[in-house]
Design a protein around this motif. Structure first.
Motif, PDB file in Angstrom:
ATOM      1  N   GLN A  41       0.829  -1.216   0.000  1.00  0.00           N
ATOM      2  CA  GLN A  41       0.000   0.000   0.000  1.00  0.00           C
ATOM      3  C   GLN A  41       0.856   1.257   0.000  1.00  0.00           C
ATOM      4  O   GLN A  41       0.499   2.257  -0.603  1.00  0.00           O
ATOM      5  CB  GLN A  41      -0.932   0.009   1.220  1.00  0.00           C
ATOM      6  N   GLU A  42       1.986   1.170   0.709  1.00  0.00           N
ATOM      7  CA  GLU A  42       2.855   2.359   0.785  1.00  0.00           C
ATOM      8  C   GLU A  42       3.737   2.508  -0.453  1.00  0.00           C
ATOM      9  O   GLU A  42       4.453   3.497  -0.601  1.00  0.00           O
ATOM     10  CB  GLU A  42       3.768   2.248   2.013  1.00  0.00           C
ATOM     11  N   GLY A  43       3.761   1.501  -1.305  1.00  0.00           N
ATOM     12  CA  GLY A  43       4.582   1.579  -2.509  1.00  0.00           C
ATOM     13  C   GLY A  43       6.022   1.131  -2.282  1.00  0.00           C
ATOM     14  O   GLY A  43       6.877   1.306  -3.159  1.00  0.00           O
ATOM     15  N   ARG A  44       6.303   0.542  -1.120  1.00  0.00           N
ATOM     16  CA  ARG A  44       7.669   0.017  -0.909  1.00  0.00           C
ATOM     17  C   ARG A  44       7.857  -1.259  -1.721  1.00  0.00           C
ATOM     18  O   ARG A  44       8.952  -1.583  -2.147  1.00  0.00           O
ATOM     19  CB  ARG A  44       7.915  -0.257   0.578  1.00  0.00           C
ATOM     20  N   LEU A  45       6.805  -2.006  -1.888  1.00  0.00           N
ATOM     21  CA  LEU A  45       6.823  -3.172  -2.783  1.00  0.00           C
ATOM     22  C   LEU A  45       5.943  -2.826  -3.975  1.00  0.00           C
ATOM     23  O   LEU A  45       4.817  -2.358  -3.779  1.00  0.00           O
ATOM     24  CB  LEU A  45       6.262  -4.407  -2.063  1.00  0.00           C
ATOM     25  N   VAL A  46       6.488  -3.002  -5.175  1.00  0.00           N
ATOM     26  CA  VAL A  46       5.722  -2.601  -6.360  1.00  0.00           C
ATOM     27  C   VAL A  46       5.529  -3.773  -7.324  1.00  0.00           C
ATOM     28  O   VAL A  46       6.254  -4.774  -7.252  1.00  0.00           O
ATOM     29  CB  VAL A  46       6.398  -1.416  -7.103  1.00  0.00           C
ATOM     30  N   SER A  47       4.564  -3.583  -8.214  1.00  0.00           N
ATOM     31  CA  SER A  47       4.194  -4.628  -9.179  1.00  0.00           C
ATOM     32  C   SER A  47       5.411  -5.272  -9.817  1.00  0.00           C
ATOM     33  O   SER A  47       6.338  -4.570 -10.233  1.00  0.00           O
ATOM     34  CB  SER A  47       3.401  -4.044 -10.336  1.00  0.00           C
ATOM     35  N   GLY A  48       5.382  -6.580  -9.910  1.00  0.00           N
ATOM     36  CA  GLY A  48       6.430  -7.286 -10.641  1.00  0.00           C
ATOM     37  C   GLY A  48       7.569  -7.764  -9.763  1.00  0.00           C
ATOM     38  O   GLY A  48       8.314  -8.666 -10.166  1.00  0.00           O
ATOM     39  N   GLN A  49       7.713  -7.191  -8.575  1.00  0.00           N
ATOM     40  CA  GLN A  49       8.802  -7.673  -7.713  1.00  0.00           C
ATOM     41  C   GLN A  49       8.452  -9.058  -7.190  1.00  0.00           C
ATOM     42  O   GLN A  49       7.278  -9.366  -6.972  1.00  0.00           O
ATOM     43  CB  GLN A  49       9.017  -6.700  -6.542  1.00  0.00           C
ATOM     44  N   PHE A  96      -1.831  -0.138  -7.781  1.00  0.00           N
ATOM     45  CA  PHE A  96      -2.163   0.323  -6.445  1.00  0.00           C
ATOM     46  C   PHE A  96      -1.513   1.656  -6.118  1.00  0.00           C
ATOM     47  O   PHE A  96      -2.171   2.608  -5.695  1.00  0.00           O
ATOM     48  CB  PHE A  96      -1.750  -0.731  -5.408  1.00  0.00           C
ATOM     49  N   GLU A  97      -0.203   1.724  -6.331  1.00  0.00           N
ATOM     50  CA  GLU A  97       0.519   2.939  -5.943  1.00  0.00           C
ATOM     51  C   GLU A  97       0.065   4.137  -6.772  1.00  0.00           C
ATOM     52  O   GLU A  97      -0.084   5.245  -6.255  1.00  0.00           O
ATOM     53  CB  GLU A  97       2.033   2.698  -6.061  1.00  0.00           C
ATOM     54  N   ALA A  98      -0.214   3.901  -8.052  1.00  0.00           N
ATOM     55  CA  ALA A  98      -0.639   5.019  -8.910  1.00  0.00           C
ATOM     56  C   ALA A  98      -1.958   5.590  -8.412  1.00  0.00           C
ATOM     57  O   ALA A  98      -2.121   6.810  -8.263  1.00  0.00           O
ATOM     58  CB  ALA A  98      -0.793   4.533 -10.353  1.00  0.00           C
ATOM     59  N   VAL A  99      -2.906   4.675  -8.097  1.00  0.00           N
ATOM     60  CA  VAL A  99      -4.213   5.147  -7.620  1.00  0.00           C
ATOM     61  C   VAL A  99      -4.059   5.823  -6.273  1.00  0.00           C
ATOM     62  O   VAL A  99      -4.612   6.901  -6.014  1.00  0.00           O
ATOM     63  CB  VAL A  99      -5.218   3.968  -7.534  1.00  0.00           C
ATOM     64  N   ALA A 100      -3.239   5.169  -5.394  1.00  0.00           N
ATOM     65  CA  ALA A 100      -3.071   5.731  -4.053  1.00  0.00           C
ATOM     66  C   ALA A 100      -2.456   7.126  -4.120  1.00  0.00           C
ATOM     67  O   ALA A 100      -2.885   8.035  -3.410  1.00  0.00           O
ATOM     68  CB  ALA A 100      -2.204   4.812  -3.199  1.00  0.00           C
TER      69      ALA A 100
END
Ligand SMILES: Cc1ncc(COP(=O)(O)O)c(C=O)c1O
Length: 503
Positions: A41-49, A96-100
């Motif tokens: 949610q915080e963007g520390r983990l992002v898509s594809g990792q 998620f991060e983009a929307v957040a």
């Protein structure tokens, strides 16, 4: 879709280790799940990792593999992670991060958008215009608050407990009976005897206070753009409901005999509803004369409008018997009676009732059950017993004495000002007095000084839709102890005298 990166995020092992070392009583699987979810949610983990394998996570963190799998499976089920057979578990390809970050940028908290004008509907903004009198409802002079300190709490709690305990299982289900039959019967007896209301128990619909009744009436009897006549000055609670339902709210002047329908210019659009408080006009305190009652009934008939008779505090009349309701005056008149327990018992109870003409009973019951649902049957049953056993009448009698006393303490405290020309309403009924003032400047000054003294002063001019309203003060005396009323009254007399140039 192919992952953008398939780098394994090794750092998660050490970071999870630090997180799990913190003291917590939550189950380990729950903590792993929460931590990973927060990082996504915080963007520390992002898509594809790619997450380290569950086997590795379990081994290096010293956890059972099932613990890790429970957390990972939950995140997969919720769409935060995705499992690719043969490749591993990845942060899901969701934006998620983009929307957040978009939400963060435009959120009202970020100061990007003003809550109010920008976020609310036109109806919402309009509704807020009727909410000014909501503030400051405690202590001396707060209008409409009953003597909560005198409510028989223990007795009421006992009845509540018993009825909650013995409630039939079917009362746990959705209800559409218009309220507990015993309460509708008890109310009918009471209304027939005390208020000369013509009704049968079937005509009573239990609602969550008068406010809910007004809303239902507005929705069921009018369409957007229809007109409602309201008293000027009048009760903004009802006006708010009508406005929110899309009605055009038209103020009709009130004089010493109540609302004067003859003052409405001929030729305008007919009203669909007419809201009145004939027994004790709110807030002026006048009682509608018989002549005006008949003129009102005639006007409603002529316009095919419904009179909404708001009988909110008629139990409290001092000196003479309560005036009979408008509803029972002329058989077949287009009157819907609205009652509430907010004044006689307490506002937090949220119970009131409509007395509907026979043809409206079934549609209203059905619509109410669909729109608002019915409930709280054990509370209604407790109230039915409270009435049937005579506690209700006893409480009303006690409160009548209490309010008479509180009003006379207020009058005594204000006597020095009254001797110098401050005019008070007659106070033959209800829970407040009106002090009429000569100008709006005095009203404004007194209200501002009162706020500094922790005294609630409601300006009368605020009860008018057409500005400027008549200046004055609405002085609730029921909800505060005698000593508080006296203190506030003495203060008001002093302030008024000071402003009026008393030596
Ligand atoms: C004129 C009038 N009608 C009705 C009510 C009661 O409303 P409710 O039953 O929603 O508490 C009040 C309460 O302040 C009132 O002043």
């Amino acid at each position: 879709m192919e992952p953008v990166m398939s780098v394994e995020v090794d750092w998660t092992i050490e970071a999870l280790g630090l997180e799990l070392a913190k003291p917590s009583s939550a189950p380990l699987a729950q903590r792993v799940y929460r931590t990973l979810r927060n990082w996504i949610q915080e963007g520390r983990l992002v898509s594809g990792q790619r997450l380290p394998s569950s086997r590795r996570l379990a081994r290096e963190l010293g956890l059972g593999r099932n613990t890790v799998l429970a957390a990972v499976d939950q995140l997969i089920a919720e769409g935060f992670l995705e499992s690719r057979p043969g490749a591993g578990t990845f942060i899901a390809d969701v934006a998620f991060e983009a929307v957040a970050s978009q939400c963060r940028e435009t959120s009202p908290a970020a100061g990007q958008a003003e809550v109010g004008e920008a976020e609310l509907s036109t109806r919402g903004i309009q509704l807020l215009e009727f909410c000014a009198t909501l503030d400051d409802r405690f202590g001396a002079f707060a209008p409409g608050v009953p003597a909560l300190d005198r409510f028989p709490h223990e007795l009421w709690q006992r009845l509540l407990r018993r009825h909650l305990h013995t409630a039939p299982t079917q009362w746990l289900d959705y209800q559409a009976q218009g309220g507990v039959p015993a309460l509708r019967e008890a109310l009918c007896d009471y209304l027939r005897l005390s208020r000369s209301v013509l009704c049968r128990p079937e005509q009573v619909l239990i609602v969550q206070g008068a406010q809910h009744g007004f809303e239902l009436l507005a929705r069921m009897l009018g369409d957007v753009g229809d007109r409602v006549w309201v008293e000027e000055p009048g009760y903004s609670g009802a006006q708010a409901c009508f406005s929110a339902a899309g009605f055009e709210v038209e103020p009709v002047p009130v004089d010493a005999e109540g609302m004067s329908v003859e003052s409405v210019p001929a030729g305008g659009a007919s009203p669909r509803l007419i809201h009145v408080t004939p027994s004790h006009q709110y807030p002026s305190g006048v009682t509608m004369s018989l002549e005006r009652r008949l003129a009102l009934i005639e006007a409603a008939e002529r316009h095919r409008a419904w009179i909404v008779e708001d009988d909110y505090d008629s139990e409290f009349r001092y000196g003479q018997r309560p005036i009979a309701a408008l509803q029972g005056l002329v058989d077949g008149a287009r009157v819907i009676y609205v009652g509430t327990f907010s004044k006689v018992l307490y506002p937090g109870l949220r119970l009131g009732y409509l007395v509907l003409p026979e043809p409206l009973v079934a549609p209203f019951r059905r619509a109410n059950a669909r729109l608002h649902r019915e409930g709280q049957y054990p509370v209604q049953a407790a109230l039915a017993e409270f009435i049937a056993q005579g506690h209700f009448s006893r409480h009303v009698r006690r409160m009548r004495d209490c309010y008479r006393q509180r009003q006379s303490r207020l009058r005594e405290a204000l006597a020095p000002a009254v001797a110098r020309g401050l005019t008070l309403s007659e106070g033959q009924a209800g829970m407040h007095l009106v002090a009429w003032l000569d100008d709006l400047k005095t009203e404004r000054t007194l209200v501002a000084h009162a706020a500094e003294q922790d005294v609630t002063l409601s300006p009368l001019s605020r009860y008018y839709l057409r500005q400027p309203g008549r200046p004055g003060l609405v002085l609730g005396y029921a909800g505060a102890r005698e000593d508080e009323i006296e203190r506030a009254g003495r203060w008001l007399a002093r302030e008024w005298l000071a402003l009026e140039g008393e030596p």
